[in-house]
Design a protein around this motif. Structure first.
Motif, mmCIF file in Angstrom:
data_model
loop_
_atom_site.group_PDB
_atom_site.id
_atom_site.type_symbol
_atom_site.label_atom_id
_atom_site.label_comp_id
_atom_site.label_asym_id
_atom_site.label_seq_id
_atom_site.Cartn_x
_atom_site.Cartn_y
_atom_site.Cartn_z
ATOM 1 N N HIS A 89 24.073 -27.271 -40.639
ATOM 2 C CA HIS A 89 25.156 -28.130 -40.144
ATOM 3 C C HIS A 89 24.961 -28.406 -38.662
ATOM 4 C CE1 HIS A 89 27.567 -27.814 -43.819
ATOM 5 N NE2 HIS A 89 27.019 -26.625 -43.903
ATOM 6 N N ALA A 90 24.963 -29.686 -38.316
ATOM 7 C CA ALA A 90 24.787 -30.100 -36.927
ATOM 8 C C ALA A 90 26.147 -30.319 -36.283
ATOM 9 C CB ALA A 90 23.974 -31.394 -36.870
ATOM 10 N N TRP A 91 26.395 -29.605 -35.210
ATOM 11 C CA TRP A 91 27.566 -29.861 -34.380
ATOM 12 C C TRP A 91 27.069 -30.792 -33.280
ATOM 13 C CZ3 TRP A 91 30.907 -24.864 -33.550
ATOM 14 C CH2 TRP A 91 31.185 -24.284 -34.787
ATOM 15 N N VAL A 92 27.554 -32.014 -33.290
ATOM 16 C CA VAL A 92 27.051 -33.054 -32.404
ATOM 17 C C VAL A 92 27.767 -32.972 -31.053
ATOM 18 C CG1 VAL A 92 26.674 -35.528 -32.119
ATOM 19 C CG2 VAL A 92 26.560 -34.503 -34.415
ATOM 20 N N LEU A 93 26.961 -32.811 -29.994
ATOM 21 C CA LEU A 93 27.487 -32.646 -28.643
ATOM 22 C C LEU A 93 27.236 -33.899 -27.807
ATOM 23 C CD1 LEU A 93 26.078 -29.065 -27.960
ATOM 24 C CD2 LEU A 93 28.329 -29.675 -28.894
ATOM 25 N N ARG A 94 28.184 -34.143 -26.915
ATOM 26 C CA ARG A 94 28.068 -35.301 -26.011
ATOM 27 C C ARG A 94 28.654 -34.902 -24.654
ATOM 28 N NH1 ARG A 94 31.619 -40.234 -27.843
ATOM 29 N NH2 ARG A 94 33.292 -39.011 -26.957
ATOM 30 N N ASP A 95 28.304 -35.631 -23.648
ATOM 31 C CA ASP A 95 28.851 -35.446 -22.304
ATOM 32 C C ASP A 95 28.745 -33.988 -21.853
ATOM 33 O OD1 ASP A 95 29.967 -36.226 -19.879
ATOM 34 O OD2 ASP A 95 32.025 -35.935 -20.584
ATOM 35 N N VAL A 96 27.534 -33.463 -21.927
ATOM 36 C CA VAL A 96 27.275 -32.079 -21.511
ATOM 37 C C VAL A 96 27.286 -32.019 -19.986
ATOM 38 C CG1 VAL A 96 25.568 -30.225 -21.503
ATOM 39 C CG2 VAL A 96 25.929 -31.588 -23.575
ATOM 40 N N ARG A 97 27.978 -31.021 -19.475
ATOM 41 C CA ARG A 97 28.059 -30.828 -18.025
ATOM 42 C C ARG A 97 27.716 -29.381 -17.691
ATOM 43 N NH1 ARG A 97 33.963 -33.677 -17.128
ATOM 44 N NH2 ARG A 97 33.428 -35.630 -18.182
ATOM 45 N N LYS A 98 26.691 -29.213 -16.907
ATOM 46 C CA LYS A 98 26.305 -27.871 -16.459
ATOM 47 C C LYS A 98 27.197 -27.498 -15.278
ATOM 48 C CE LYS A 98 22.346 -25.177 -14.948
ATOM 49 N NZ LYS A 98 20.900 -25.182 -14.698
ATOM 50 N N LEU A 99 27.750 -26.300 -15.309
ATOM 51 C CA LEU A 99 28.579 -25.849 -14.199
ATOM 52 C C LEU A 99 27.691 -25.433 -13.030
ATOM 53 C CD1 LEU A 99 31.262 -23.627 -15.993
ATOM 54 C CD2 LEU A 99 31.385 -26.061 -15.420
ATOM 55 N N SER A 100 28.071 -25.807 -11.833
ATOM 56 C CA SER A 100 27.297 -25.404 -10.655
ATOM 57 C C SER A 100 27.436 -23.906 -10.423
ATOM 58 C CB SER A 100 27.736 -26.196 -9.416
ATOM 59 O OG SER A 100 29.114 -26.000 -9.189
ATOM 60 N N ARG A 101 28.534 -23.354 -10.893
ATOM 61 C CA ARG A 101 28.800 -21.922 -10.775
ATOM 62 C C ARG A 101 29.372 -21.418 -12.085
ATOM 63 N NH1 ARG A 101 31.764 -20.483 -5.223
ATOM 64 N NH2 ARG A 101 30.944 -18.396 -5.068
ATOM 65 N N PRO A 102 28.613 -20.645 -12.857
ATOM 66 C CA PRO A 102 29.144 -20.117 -14.114
ATOM 67 C C PRO A 102 30.414 -19.296 -13.875
ATOM 68 C CG PRO A 102 26.777 -19.769 -14.001
ATOM 69 C CD PRO A 102 27.226 -20.239 -12.639
ATOM 70 N N VAL A 103 31.305 -19.312 -14.870
ATOM 71 C CA VAL A 103 32.553 -18.563 -14.762
ATOM 72 C C VAL A 103 32.691 -17.593 -15.937
ATOM 73 C CG1 VAL A 103 33.771 -20.332 -13.416
ATOM 74 C CG2 VAL A 103 33.855 -20.401 -15.900
ATOM 75 N N PRO A 104 33.258 -16.418 -15.689
ATOM 76 C CA PRO A 104 33.459 -15.464 -16.793
ATOM 77 C C PRO A 104 34.502 -16.005 -17.772
ATOM 78 C CG PRO A 104 33.936 -14.446 -14.649
ATOM 79 C CD PRO A 104 33.662 -15.891 -14.415
ATOM 80 N N TYR A 105 34.390 -15.577 -19.019
ATOM 81 C CA TYR A 105 35.417 -15.960 -19.994
ATOM 82 C C TYR A 105 36.117 -14.744 -20.519
ATOM 83 C CZ TYR A 105 32.395 -14.676 -23.942
ATOM 84 O OH TYR A 105 31.619 -14.007 -24.846
#
Length: 105
Positions: A89-105
Motif C-alpha cells: 500500500h502506497a501512502w502518497v506524500l506531497r509538500d514535504v518540508r524538512k525541518l531546519s531543527r528537528p523537534v522531539p515528539y
C-alpha cells in the motif's frame, strides 16, 4: 498549525522523502488519514519534517510496484524476490518540508 499525527520511517527511506526523491511511503495497510503529518526518523524520537498524505493506493501487485519505482525507490530485485510483499500500500506524500531543527515528539 498543530500537527497531532506522525509517521515513523526508517533510514534511508526518510532521507529520500526529505530529499524529494521518494513520494510514496510503502506500508502493509491502506490509510484513510489525509492532511499534514510529522515525519519521524525511526529510533531518534525526533520529528525531522512534515508532509501531507494526499492518497492511499493499493494493494499493488509486484508489476505495479516495479512500474512505479520512481515513486517508492524499492529496487526491482527486492520486489521480485518477494522481500517486500508485505508492503503493498502506497501512502502518497506531497509538500514535504524538512525541518531546519528537528523537534522531539
Amino acid at each position: 498549525m498543530t500537527i497531532t499525527k506522525g509517521l515513523i520511517i526508517d533510514s534511508p527511506p526518510i532521507d529520500r522523502i526529505l530529499a524529494g526523491e521518494k513520494t510514496w511511503e510503502m506500508r502493509s495497510t491502506a490509510t484513510k488519514q489525509r492532511g499534514r503529518i510529522g515525519l519521524i526518523r525511526k529510533g531518534s524520537g525526533l520529528v525531522v519534517g512534515t508532509a501531507e498524505i494526499v492518497d492511499s493506493r493499493g494493494p499493488l501487485s509486484r508489476s505495479d510496484m516495479i512500474l512505479n519505482f520512481d515513486h517508492h525507490r524499492i529496487e526491482p530485485a527486492r520486489i521480485e524476490s518477494g522481500a517486500v510483499d508485505k508492503w503493498k500500500h502506497a501512502w502518497v506524500l506531497r509538500d514535504v518540508r524538512k525541518l531546519s531543527r528537528p523537534v522531539p515528539y
